[in-house]
Design a protein around this motif. Structure first.
Motif, mmCIF file in Angstrom:
data_model
loop_
_atom_site.group_PDB
_atom_site.id
_atom_site.type_symbol
_atom_site.label_atom_id
_atom_site.label_comp_id
_atom_site.label_asym_id
_atom_site.label_seq_id
_atom_site.Cartn_x
_atom_site.Cartn_y
_atom_site.Cartn_z
ATOM 1 N N ASP A 84 28.333 28.798 12.649
ATOM 2 C CA ASP A 84 28.902 28.033 13.653
ATOM 3 C C ASP A 84 28.234 27.124 14.221
ATOM 4 O O ASP A 84 28.589 25.964 14.487
ATOM 5 N N LEU A 85 26.867 27.276 14.581
ATOM 6 C CA LEU A 85 25.961 26.466 15.129
ATOM 7 C C LEU A 85 25.628 24.926 14.181
ATOM 8 O O LEU A 85 25.899 23.937 14.571
ATOM 9 N N VAL A 86 25.284 25.445 13.039
ATOM 10 C CA VAL A 86 25.144 24.538 11.932
ATOM 11 C C VAL A 86 26.330 23.497 11.783
ATOM 12 O O VAL A 86 26.180 22.216 11.889
ATOM 13 N N ALA A 87 27.500 24.086 11.552
ATOM 14 C CA ALA A 87 28.709 23.383 11.504
ATOM 15 C C ALA A 87 29.269 22.573 12.585
ATOM 16 O O ALA A 87 29.411 21.322 12.431
ATOM 17 N N ARG A 88 28.687 23.143 13.920
ATOM 18 C CA ARG A 88 29.122 22.053 15.104
ATOM 19 C C ARG A 88 28.228 20.888 15.245
ATOM 20 O O ARG A 88 28.542 19.719 15.724
ATOM 21 N N VAL A 89 27.032 21.125 15.022
ATOM 22 C CA VAL A 89 25.673 19.962 15.031
ATOM 23 C C VAL A 89 25.788 19.025 13.919
ATOM 24 O O VAL A 89 25.293 17.777 13.802
ATOM 25 N N ASN A 90 26.331 19.616 12.719
ATOM 26 C CA ASN A 90 25.938 18.796 11.263
ATOM 27 C C ASN A 90 27.255 18.408 10.755
ATOM 28 O O ASN A 90 27.326 17.744 9.643
ATOM 29 N N GLY A 91 28.410 18.695 11.312
ATOM 30 C CA GLY A 91 29.735 18.478 10.759
ATOM 31 C C GLY A 91 30.155 16.993 10.954
ATOM 32 O O GLY A 91 29.436 16.230 11.520
ATOM 33 N N GLY A 146 28.863 14.610 -0.774
ATOM 34 C CA GLY A 146 29.229 14.172 0.672
ATOM 35 C C GLY A 146 29.013 14.955 1.963
ATOM 36 O O GLY A 146 29.131 14.822 2.924
ATOM 37 N N LEU A 147 28.844 16.279 1.425
ATOM 38 C CA LEU A 147 28.660 17.494 2.350
ATOM 39 C C LEU A 147 27.229 17.471 3.267
ATOM 40 O O LEU A 147 26.258 17.371 2.227
ATOM 41 N N PRO A 148 27.180 17.630 4.370
ATOM 42 C CA PRO A 148 26.022 17.859 4.874
ATOM 43 C C PRO A 148 25.320 19.373 4.395
ATOM 44 O O PRO A 148 25.786 19.976 3.843
ATOM 45 N N VAL A 149 23.948 19.392 4.720
ATOM 46 C CA VAL A 149 23.241 20.503 4.113
ATOM 47 C C VAL A 149 22.395 21.316 5.237
ATOM 48 O O VAL A 149 22.058 20.821 6.361
ATOM 49 N N CYS A 150 22.464 22.540 4.916
ATOM 50 C CA CYS A 150 21.730 23.557 5.863
ATOM 51 C C CYS A 150 20.614 24.108 4.842
ATOM 52 O O CYS A 150 20.931 24.887 3.940
ATOM 53 N N LEU A 151 19.463 23.742 5.066
ATOM 54 C CA LEU A 151 18.158 24.211 4.285
ATOM 55 C C LEU A 151 18.019 25.703 4.576
ATOM 56 O O LEU A 151 18.203 26.140 5.728
ATOM 57 N N PHE A 186 14.076 15.425 12.131
ATOM 58 C CA PHE A 186 14.320 15.544 10.535
ATOM 59 C C PHE A 186 15.460 16.410 10.585
ATOM 60 O O PHE A 186 16.468 16.438 9.385
ATOM 61 N N VAL A 187 15.594 17.715 11.440
ATOM 62 C CA VAL A 187 16.931 18.459 11.352
ATOM 63 C C VAL A 187 17.630 18.337 12.625
ATOM 64 O O VAL A 187 16.901 18.226 13.765
ATOM 65 N N ARG A 188 19.081 18.737 12.376
ATOM 66 C CA ARG A 188 19.859 18.534 13.755
ATOM 67 C C ARG A 188 19.733 19.989 14.248
ATOM 68 O O ARG A 188 20.461 19.795 15.609
ATOM 69 N N ALA A 189 19.569 21.126 13.870
ATOM 70 C CA ALA A 189 19.598 22.240 14.516
ATOM 71 C C ALA A 189 18.554 23.099 13.773
ATOM 72 O O ALA A 189 18.333 23.210 12.506
ATOM 73 N N VAL A 190 18.297 24.459 14.346
ATOM 74 C CA VAL A 190 17.475 25.320 13.984
ATOM 75 C C VAL A 190 18.233 26.807 14.317
ATOM 76 O O VAL A 190 18.527 26.906 15.202
ATOM 77 N N SER A 220 21.256 13.174 4.647
ATOM 78 C CA SER A 220 21.025 12.517 6.214
ATOM 79 C C SER A 220 21.316 13.335 7.232
ATOM 80 O O SER A 220 20.986 13.287 8.445
ATOM 81 N N ARG A 221 22.001 14.475 6.814
ATOM 82 C CA ARG A 221 22.733 15.342 7.984
ATOM 83 C C ARG A 221 22.219 16.819 7.496
ATOM 84 O O ARG A 221 22.506 17.587 6.637
#
Length: 259
Positions: A252-259, A73-78, A174-178, A150-151
């Motif tokens: 911090d950036l990834v968690a903020r936009v992908n959490g 259930g957790l989002p992903v940072c590729l 496709f991605v919420r942040a880079v 999806s996140r």
């Protein structure tokens, strides 16, 4: 999937032997090794998957923060590696510990996931298409593991930083942040030509002040359609000793936009 290897305590020891920071992150200008948070490793795995996009078997890496089980259930940072690394290097670079550290600093949890893309700058070359692997296959492999594909966010360094930016530009939404560390960009390349496609995508840019790519990265920042969402230009060179100091802010950036 041909085989699955769950990383053992011996692997964790190898990670710790590279560098473990007991009280923070390296800020030394000429640090020789990555400095990794002294926190536990969660569910960290290195598997092999058949990639049709690349026409070969590739290593597939995942890291779940400690305390979050298998990460369902957790989002992903590729994660897109640079030219001198592959997914097999991710354990030693401490991605599992950075995932745990992010949570312990108060961020929502997420999973790191990546696969070996060769040295093609994450672009297609004949029948070998690492970009398609990241766009189509990596999310599917993550979904099979129960992660929320999806996140998605993406991070990468050097060649992988370039590939991360290009991925967001090629596949809008496709991605919420880079998060790009010292991306190997240059004025006139595709990242500049298609920079408008990054509108509404939070972009983090980091580069060491002793890095030969600094001027080009700063030029890309000026070309962005909106101010960068995160990132600094601090003392450092073109190596993971510097990029390891950038990872907490990227988390911090990834968690903020992908959490």
């Amino acid at each position: 999937m041909n085989r699955r290897t769950v990383l053992t305590a011996a692997s964790a020891a190898a990670v710790a032997s590279i560098a473990v920071a007991a009280g923070g992150y390296a800020r030394s200008r000429y640090a020789a090794e990555p400095v990794i948070p002294d926190v536990p490793v969660g569910d960290e795995r290195l598997e092999q998957r058949e990639s049709r996009a690349r026409g070969r078997t590739v290593d597939f890496y995942t890291a779940v923060p400690a305390g979050y089980g298998d990460g369902r259930g957790l989002p992903v940072c590729l994660v897109l590696h640079g030219a001198s690394k592959t997914a097999t290097d991710f354990p030693a670079l401490g991605f599992a510990r950075f995932a745990t550290d992010s949570v312990r600093r108060g961020n929502p949890p997420f999973v790191f996931a990546g696969a070996t893309g060769g040295r093609l700058a994450w672009r297609p070359a004949g029948a070998d298409d690492p970009q398609r692997m990241v766009h189509e296959e990596l999310p599917a492999w993550c979904a099979e593991r129960g992660f929320d594909s999806s996140r998605l966010a993406v991070c990468g360094w050097s060649m992988g930083g370039y590939g991360s930016l290009l991925l967001a530009q090629t596949f809008p939404g496709f991605v919420r942040a880079v998060a790009a560390f010292s991306p190997a960009v240059s004025p006139g390349d595709d990242t500049f030509t298609h920079v408008a496609a990054l509108r509404d995508v939070p972009v983090g840019l980091w580069c060491g002040t002793d890095d030969g790519l600094l001027a080009d990265v700063q030029a890309l920042e000026r070309a962005l359609p909106q101010p960068k969402a995160a990132g600094t230009y601090a003392e450092g060179r073109h190596n993971f000793a510097y990029w390891s100091t950038c990872l907490p802010a990227a988390c911090d950036l990834v968690a903020r936009v992908n959490g």
